[in-house]
Design a protein around this motif. Structure first.
Motif, PDB file in Angstrom:
ATOM      1  N   LYS A 144     -17.882  -8.771  27.396  1.00 52.13           N
ATOM      2  CA  LYS A 144     -19.094  -9.308  26.798  1.00 52.13           C
ATOM      3  C   LYS A 144     -18.823  -9.744  25.372  1.00 52.13           C
ATOM      4  CE  LYS A 144     -22.423  -6.711  29.591  1.00 52.13           C
ATOM      5  NZ  LYS A 144     -23.589  -5.827  29.569  1.00 52.13           N
ATOM      6  N   ARG A 196     -27.706 -13.113  39.676  1.00 50.49           N
ATOM      7  CA  ARG A 196     -28.140 -12.081  38.744  1.00 50.49           C
ATOM      8  C   ARG A 196     -27.141 -10.935  38.640  1.00 50.49           C
ATOM      9  NH1 ARG A 196     -32.891 -13.756  41.201  1.00 50.49           N
ATOM     10  NH2 ARG A 196     -34.470 -14.530  39.755  1.00 50.49           N
ATOM     11  N   VAL A 223     -29.234 -15.574  27.419  1.00 45.05           N
ATOM     12  CA  VAL A 223     -29.134 -15.028  28.777  1.00 45.05           C
ATOM     13  C   VAL A 223     -29.695 -13.612  28.854  1.00 45.05           C
ATOM     14  CG1 VAL A 223     -27.170 -16.465  29.352  1.00 45.05           C
ATOM     15  CG2 VAL A 223     -26.774 -14.193  28.383  1.00 45.05           C
ATOM     16  N   ARG A 224     -30.005 -13.004  27.716  1.00 46.94           N
ATOM     17  CA  ARG A 224     -30.620 -11.676  27.715  1.00 46.94           C
ATOM     18  C   ARG A 224     -32.141 -11.746  27.782  1.00 46.94           C
ATOM     19  NH1 ARG A 224     -27.064  -8.752  22.891  1.00 46.94           N
ATOM     20  NH2 ARG A 224     -24.990  -9.309  23.721  1.00 46.94           N
ATOM     21  N   THR A 225     -32.689 -12.953  27.648  1.00 50.66           N
ATOM     22  CA  THR A 225     -34.142 -13.114  27.697  1.00 50.66           C
ATOM     23  C   THR A 225     -34.605 -13.335  29.124  1.00 50.66           C
ATOM     24  OG1 THR A 225     -34.024 -15.519  27.382  1.00 50.66           O
ATOM     25  CG2 THR A 225     -34.059 -14.153  25.391  1.00 50.66           C
ATOM     26  N   LYS A 226     -35.883 -13.113  29.349  1.00 46.45           N
ATOM     27  CA  LYS A 226     -36.450 -13.251  30.691  1.00 46.45           C
ATOM     28  C   LYS A 226     -36.489 -14.702  31.127  1.00 46.45           C
ATOM     29  CE  LYS A 226     -40.549 -12.109  33.442  1.00 46.45           C
ATOM     30  NZ  LYS A 226     -41.890 -11.491  33.428  1.00 46.45           N
ATOM     31  N   LEU A 278     -24.487 -14.030  35.855  1.00 44.10           N
ATOM     32  CA  LEU A 278     -24.727 -14.971  34.758  1.00 44.10           C
ATOM     33  C   LEU A 278     -24.171 -14.477  33.436  1.00 44.10           C
ATOM     34  CD1 LEU A 278     -25.968 -17.589  33.778  1.00 44.10           C
ATOM     35  CD2 LEU A 278     -28.130 -16.391  33.455  1.00 44.10           C
ATOM     36  N   ASP A 279     -24.407 -13.184  33.098  1.00 41.03           N
ATOM     37  CA  ASP A 279     -23.943 -12.700  31.801  1.00 41.03           C
ATOM     38  C   ASP A 279     -22.427 -12.729  31.702  1.00 41.03           C
ATOM     39  OD1 ASP A 279     -23.728 -10.802  33.732  1.00 41.03           O
ATOM     40  OD2 ASP A 279     -24.366  -9.123  32.472  1.00 41.03           O
ATOM     41  N   TRP A 333     -34.570 -17.443  30.166  1.00 37.07           N
ATOM     42  CA  TRP A 333     -33.263 -18.032  30.496  1.00 37.07           C
ATOM     43  C   TRP A 333     -32.459 -17.118  31.425  1.00 37.07           C
ATOM     44  CZ3 TRP A 333     -35.286 -19.493  25.681  1.00 37.07           C
ATOM     45  CH2 TRP A 333     -35.291 -20.872  25.436  1.00 37.07           C
ATOM     46  N   GLY A 334     -32.356 -15.851  31.066  1.00 34.00           N
ATOM     47  CA  GLY A 334     -31.557 -14.948  31.871  1.00 34.00           C
ATOM     48  C   GLY A 334     -32.182 -14.642  33.220  1.00 34.00           C
ATOM     49  N   SER A 342     -25.255 -16.409  24.320  1.00 38.24           N
ATOM     50  CA  SER A 342     -25.177 -14.998  24.704  1.00 38.24           C
ATOM     51  C   SER A 342     -26.509 -14.297  24.523  1.00 38.24           C
ATOM     52  CB  SER A 342     -24.092 -14.288  23.877  1.00 38.24           C
ATOM     53  OG  SER A 342     -22.834 -14.877  24.089  1.00 38.24           O
TER      54      SER A 342
END
Length: 608
Positions: free
Chosen positions: A4, A546, A518-521, A451-452, A523-524, A515
Motif C-alpha cells: 500500500k 472489491r 479509493v478509500r472513499t465510498k 481495487l486498492d 470512488w472506492g 490512493s
C-alpha cells in the motif's frame, strides 16, 4: 505482492509545505528586493532597448576590411557579456554586413548597456605622476593653441607652480628612457595634455580609446577624482587568461570582508608581468608613486595599486573599495576579452514589443481552451476521475507559474511567446501522465486484483514508464537549449521546466490523491459515475473488484455478492462467465488457480 502507499496524506502535506515556502520567499522578495508577482516578459512581448553598433577602424588601418569572422566573434562576446549579467531572451544579430543590433528586453540597467557599448580593452601601464583632477586655469596662461604649444615643459611647469605651488614633471625630459617607468616619457605635449585635461568633466570619462600603447598617456580615474600620467604599456589585456570576482582572503585563508578581482595571465603575460613587477617593486622605498601600476580599461584607470611584492606566477589580485556588483561587472567585462573591433554607438532607442500583449493574450486563450477540451475528454472517458485529472492540471499550472516567477526574480528569466508555447504543451504532458497511470490501474483490475491493490501495483509499474518518458523530454529540451539561441532557447527552457513539474505533480499529488480516493465510498465503492465502477474498469465481477471474500458453510471461500464459483475438481475453467462473456487468458488462469485452491481445501476437509 503489491504494497500500500506510504501515507499519502504526508506526501500531500510535504507538497503543500514546499509551495508555501516558495510563495513566502516570493512575498519576502517583493517587499525587500522588489520582486514581482508576475513573470517578466521578453522582447517580443514587452519591448526594450535597441543599440546599433558600427565598427570603427583605428587610424592607419583603413585598408583593413571588416570580415564576417570579426562580426561573428564580436556577437559571441557581446552575447556572453549580456548572458553573464543575468539578462535572458536578448536578441543579438547583424544588420547588413557592418552593423550589430543588440536588443535587450525590459527596462535595461545602465551597467548592462555599458557592457554592450564598451570594448573592454585593458592595458597595464606604470604610473609616472599623480595629479589633481582639475584642469589648469587657462585664464592665467597664454590663450592661443600656438602659444601653448610654443611653451616648453619647464615653462608650463613653472606656470603651474606659480598657480598652485606644485610641479608636475621631473627634470628628466630628454634622452632615451631606460624603461617604461622612466619619467623621460613625460614630453612637452604630454605635459600640456595633463594641464588641460579636466577629470571632473563627465565628458572626459567616456572611455574612448585614443592612446598609443608605445607612448605615455594622461588618464583619469573612473571616478573622476584623480589624474594620472602613465608610461607605455607593460602588458596588453589580450594576455589575460581569466578574471573572477570574490571575497579577498589573507594568508591564513580567512576573508577580509573586501571584494577582489583575481586575474590570471597566460605564459607570455606571466613573463612580461614578472619583469614589470620587479621593476615597480624596486621603487617601493625610493618613489612610492612609481611603485604603482595602473589598470587602464577603455582609456580610464579603474585602479592603480602599489606593487607590494614581485609577482612571478602570473596571478594577480586587484583590490579596492569594490561592492559585490561592481566587482562582478568588472570581472565579466574582463573575462570575456576585448572585442575584435572597436565599435561606436550609431543609435540607441527604446523599441515596442514586436508581438505585443495581444499575441500573449491569444496564447493564453489557446492554453485555456486546450485545458477545457482535455478536461471534457477526461470527463467523457473517465467520469468522476476527471476531477483528479483537472486537479493535477491546476496544480501543475500553479507550480509552473510560481517557478517561472521565482526565476524571473532570481536569475532574470523572461517569458517569450515560444516560452508560452512550451507552457501550453504542459497540458498534454500532465494529462498523458494521468492516462498512463489510470490505464495501468485498469489492467491490474482486469487481471483480478482488488481495487486498492490495483492502484498501488498500477502505480509501481506506471511510474517507471512516466519517469522514462519525462527523461526523454528533458534530454530533448536540454539538447535544444544548448544548440539553439533566442526564442527557441526560451521554448526549450519552459519545456524542461514543465517536464520537471509533471514529475513533481504525478508523484506528490496525482498518486497520493488516487490512493485517498479509493478509500472513499463514492470512488472506492464503485459508483457508476466515479470512473472506478467495475464495469468501467472491466472487472470480471464485483467480488474480484472489491477484493472481499466470505467463508461458506463448508469452509470454502466463496465470492461475496452471489457470484458463481469455479467448479471444483476440474483444472480447466470455462471459457465464458455466467453472462456468456468471453474470458481473457489471464482471467481463465486466475479461475484455474481458484479452482485448484478450492479442490485442495475440499481434500483436506474430507481427510479430516
Amino acid at each position: 505482492m503489491a504494497t500500500k502507499t506510504n501515507r499519502p496524506g504526508r506526501t500531500l502535506l510535504s507538497l503543500l509545505i514546499a509551495v508555501a515556502v516558495a510563495v513566502g520567499a516570493l512575498v519576502v522578495g517583493h517587499f525587500t528586493q522588489g520582486a514581482g508577482f508576475t513573470p517578466k516578459l521578453a522582447l517580443d512581448l514587452e519591448g526594450g532597448t535597441q543599440v546599433i553598433l558600427t565598427p570603427k577602424l583605428e587610424a592607419g588601418s583603413e585598408s583593413r576590411a571588416v570580415t564576417a569572422e570579426d562580426m561573428n566573434e564580436a556577437i559571441a562576446i557581446i552575447r556572453q557579456r549580456v548572458d553573464a549579467s543575468g539578462v535572458a531572451e536578448a536578441e543579438i544579430s547583424t544588420l547588413g554586413s557592418n552593423n550589430i543590433v543588440v536588443s535587450i528586453p525590459g527596462e535595461t540597467d545602465e551597467s548592462i548597456l555599458n557592457l554592450v557599448r564598451t570594448s573592454a580593452t585593458m592595458r597595464f601601464r606604470p604610473v609616472l605622476q599623480v595629479l589633481s583632477p582639475t584642469a589648469l586655469d587657462t585664464s592665467q596662461i597664454p590663450q592661443s593653441e600656438t602659444e601653448l604649444a610654443a611653451m616648453t615643459a619647464e615653462e608650463l611647469a613653472d606656470t603651474l607652480a606659480d598657480i598652485n605651488g606644485d610641479g608636475i614633471i621631473s627634470d628628466e625630459v630628454e634622452g632615451t628612457p631606460e624603461n617604461n617607468s622612466d619619467t623621460a616619457w613625460v614630453t612637452e605635449a604630454l605635459t600640456r595634455d595633463a594641464l588641460l585635461l579636466d577629470c571632473t568633466d563627465p565628458a572626459n570619462l567616456a572611455g574612448e580609446i585614443t592612446d598609443d600603447p608605445a607612448k605615455g598617456m594622461v588618464a583619469c580615474s573612473v571616478e573622476g577624482d584623480t589624474k594620472y600620467i602613465l608610461g607605455p604599456v607593460d602588458i596588453e589585456g589580450t594576455h589575460l587568461k581569466s578574471a573572477s570576482a570574490g571575497m579577498e582572503t589573507n594568508a591564513a585563508g580567512q576573508t577580509t570582508g573586501q571584494y577582489a578581482i583575481s586575474l590570471e595571465l597566460d605564459g607570455e603575460g606571466t613573463k612580461l608581468f614578472t619583469e614589470a613587477s620587479n621593476r615597480l617593486y624596486n621603487f617601493s622605498a625610493t618613489d612610492p608613486t612609481r611603485n604603482r601600476f595602473a589598470v587602464v580599461l577603455d582609456g580610464n584607470v579603474i585602479i592603480a595599486p602599489s606593487m607590494n611584492v614581485p609577482i612571478t606566477d602570473g596571478r594577480a589580485s586587484i583590490t579596492g573599495n569594490f561592492t559585490a556588483a561592481e566587482a562582478m561587472d568588472l570581472a565579466n567585462q574582463l573575462q570575456f576579452g576585448s572585442l575584435p573591433l572597436n565599435f561606436e554607438v550609431q543609435s540607441e532607442q527604446q523599441i515596442s514589443a514586436t508581438l505585443g500583449v495581444d499575441h500573449l493574450e491569444k496564447g493564453l486563450w489557446a492554453g485555456l481552451i486546450g485545458l477545457i477540451l482535455v478536461v471534457l475528454y477526461m470527463a467523457w472517458q473517465y467520469r468522476g476521475l476527471a476531477l483528479l485529472s483537472a486537479g493535477s492540471l491546476v496544480v501543475a499550472a500553479g507550480l509552473t507559474y510560481l517557478i517561472i516567477t521565482l526565476l524571473s526574480w532570481t536569475m532574470g528569466y523572461r517569458l517569450s511567446l515560444p516560452g508560452v508555447a512550451g507552457l501550453i504543451i504542459a497540458v498534454g504532458i500532465t494529462a498523458d501522465s494521468f492516462i498512463v497511470y489510470f490505464e495501468r490501474v485498469r489492467d491490474e483490475v482486469r487481471d483480478g486484483r482488488p481495487l486498492d491493490l490495483a492502484v498501488e501495483e498500477g502505480w509501481s509499474r506506471a511510474k517507471r514508464t512516466l519517469v522514462i518518458s519525462d527523461m526523454v523530454n528533458l534530454v530533448a529540451a536540454g539538447v535544444l537549449y544548448v544548440l539553439a539561441v533566442g526564442g527557441v532557447q526560451g521554448f526549450a527552457f519552459t519545456l524542461g521546466i514543465t517536464t520537471i513539474v509533471d514529475l513533481i505533480v504525478v508523484f506528490l499529488f496525482t498518486h497520493p490523491m488516487m490512493s485517498l480516493l479509493v478509500r472513499t465510498k463514492f470512488w472506492g465503492g464503485g459508483h457508476r459515475l466515479s470512473g472506478l465502477d467495475p464495469q468501467h474498469l472491466g472487472a470480471t465481477n464485483a467480488a474480484t473488484y472489491r477484493g472481499r471474500l466470505n467463508l461458506g458453510s463448508e469452509g470454502r471461500t466463496k465470492p461475496r455478492g452471489g457470484a458463481s464459483e469455479a467448479t471444483t475438481g476440474s483444472n480447466a475453467p470455462a471459457a465464458q462467465d455466467d453472462n456468456g462473456k468471453q474470458l481473457s487468458l489471464s482471467e481463465r488462469r486466475r479461475l484455474a488457480a481458484v479452482s485448484q485452491t478450492n479442490e485442495a481445501d475440499a481434500g483436506e476437509s474430507s481427510n479430516d
